[in-house]
Scaffold this active site. Sequence first.
Site, PDB file in Angstrom:
ATOM      1  N   ARG A   1      72.055 120.244  83.283  1.00  0.00           N
ATOM      2  CA  ARG A   1      70.818 120.941  83.829  1.00  0.00           C
ATOM      3  C   ARG A   1      70.299 119.738  84.701  1.00  0.00           C
ATOM      4  O   ARG A   1      70.655 118.455  84.704  1.00  0.00           O
ATOM      5  CB  ARG A   1      70.076 121.621  82.937  1.00  0.00           C
TER       6      ARG A   1
ATOM      7  N   LYS B   1      68.146 120.739  76.704  1.00  0.00           N
ATOM      8  CA  LYS B   1      67.135 121.432  76.241  1.00  0.00           C
ATOM      9  C   LYS B   1      66.831 121.654  75.462  1.00  0.00           C
ATOM     10  O   LYS B   1      67.711 121.958  74.130  1.00  0.00           O
ATOM     11  CB  LYS B   1      67.519 122.562  76.835  1.00  0.00           C
TER      12      LYS B   1
ATOM     13  N   HIS C   1      71.794 124.678  89.038  1.00  0.00           N
ATOM     14  CA  HIS C   1      72.458 125.367  88.024  1.00  0.00           C
ATOM     15  C   HIS C   1      73.822 126.459  88.363  1.00  0.00           C
ATOM     16  O   HIS C   1      74.937 126.725  87.211  1.00  0.00           O
ATOM     17  CB  HIS C   1      71.469 125.901  87.560  1.00  0.00           C
TER      18      HIS C   1
ATOM     19  N   ARG D   1      76.612 123.863  87.501  1.00  0.00           N
ATOM     20  CA  ARG D   1      76.863 124.097  86.102  1.00  0.00           C
ATOM     21  C   ARG D   1      77.389 125.340  85.790  1.00  0.00           C
ATOM     22  O   ARG D   1      78.726 125.723  85.369  1.00  0.00           O
ATOM     23  CB  ARG D   1      75.250 124.178  85.504  1.00  0.00           C
TER      24      ARG D   1
ATOM     25  N   HIS E   1      75.950 125.623  74.286  1.00  0.00           N
ATOM     26  CA  HIS E   1      75.148 126.475  74.712  1.00  0.00           C
ATOM     27  C   HIS E   1      75.221 126.777  73.086  1.00  0.00           C
ATOM     28  O   HIS E   1      75.937 126.635  72.087  1.00  0.00           O
ATOM     29  CB  HIS E   1      75.647 128.123  75.222  1.00  0.00           C
TER      30      HIS E   1
ATOM     31  N   TYR F   1      80.040 135.270  80.872  1.00  0.00           N
ATOM     32  CA  TYR F   1      80.866 133.788  81.711  1.00  0.00           C
ATOM     33  C   TYR F   1      81.928 134.407  82.191  1.00  0.00           C
ATOM     34  O   TYR F   1      83.147 134.620  83.011  1.00  0.00           O
ATOM     35  CB  TYR F   1      80.664 132.352  81.613  1.00  0.00           C
TER      36      TYR F   1
END
Length: 303
Positions: free
Chosen positions: A154, A178, A248, A251, A275, A284
């Site tokens: 990120r 994150k 992003h 990513r 994630h 995705y």
Amino acid sequence: FKSDQLDSDFLNEFLAGRNERTLQAYKASLQDFSAFALREDPVDALRLLFGGTSGDANRLVLNYRADLINRGLQPATVNQRLAALRSAVKRARIIGVISWTLEVPGVKHSAYRDTRGCGAEGFRKLLESAARQSPKKAARDKAILRLLFDLALRRGEVTGLDFGDVDLETGTLAVKGKGRNNEKELLTLPVKTAEALKNWLDVRGSESGVLFLNFDHANKGERLTGRSVDRLVKYLGRKAGIKDVRPHGLRHAAITEALDLTGGDVRKVQRFSRHRDIRTLSLYDDNREDFGGQVASLVSELA
């Protein structure tokens, strides 16, 4: 409401121990709420918030939420502002300043509407665009692009890196992920990523401190900010003829490519993307295969 317990110490203790990104986001949110409430500073604004009844507080924050929306702020920004207030209210309740909770809901939004990004070909064009710059900028920007794509980092994870986080001998990178506060995770560096980092370190030097430095005259030598990385990627995208590329998006592109390369192995890609919820990757995967579009085509043939 125990006003004697609400002073600058309350605010300092509330902000203490948070990672740099959360700290800056909370400070900005409280400052914004202070301006909305027409108070001199966040402490005074929190006194106003805590000083009335539960209904008064929730009514005030509902009005603040409406103001944020009317200003045209993105749902994620609105929710971030509200999250800071909820967290402050929670702490005040825990230490006995107030006895109620904040019940104002966040704003619903559809995340990951387009998870495909610019793709591997677009990434190669960005690298070529970066290589056409001066040697210093080329080395720095190629290293940043590699981290955004090769490791699916990120934007904030890239800008938060320090020199000591890179270990080329072991081929690892320590990343503060994150929502992990001060905890860092060791990631294995692919050969090309390590090579790009080595090229940048040869230019940057071996002194301790921030990893990626700003070259602009106004902020020369300071840590590169997330906004600067955003501008950097968009600039390289324009030079490469790619529309609307952003950090992003790289990513997203990396995760989509990873699903292709692993045959849709979501568990492996979850480790790669970091994630927490594996269900996120189904979004995705749907965009990658366009399952919805395939079914729509079948249905449309019925009549």
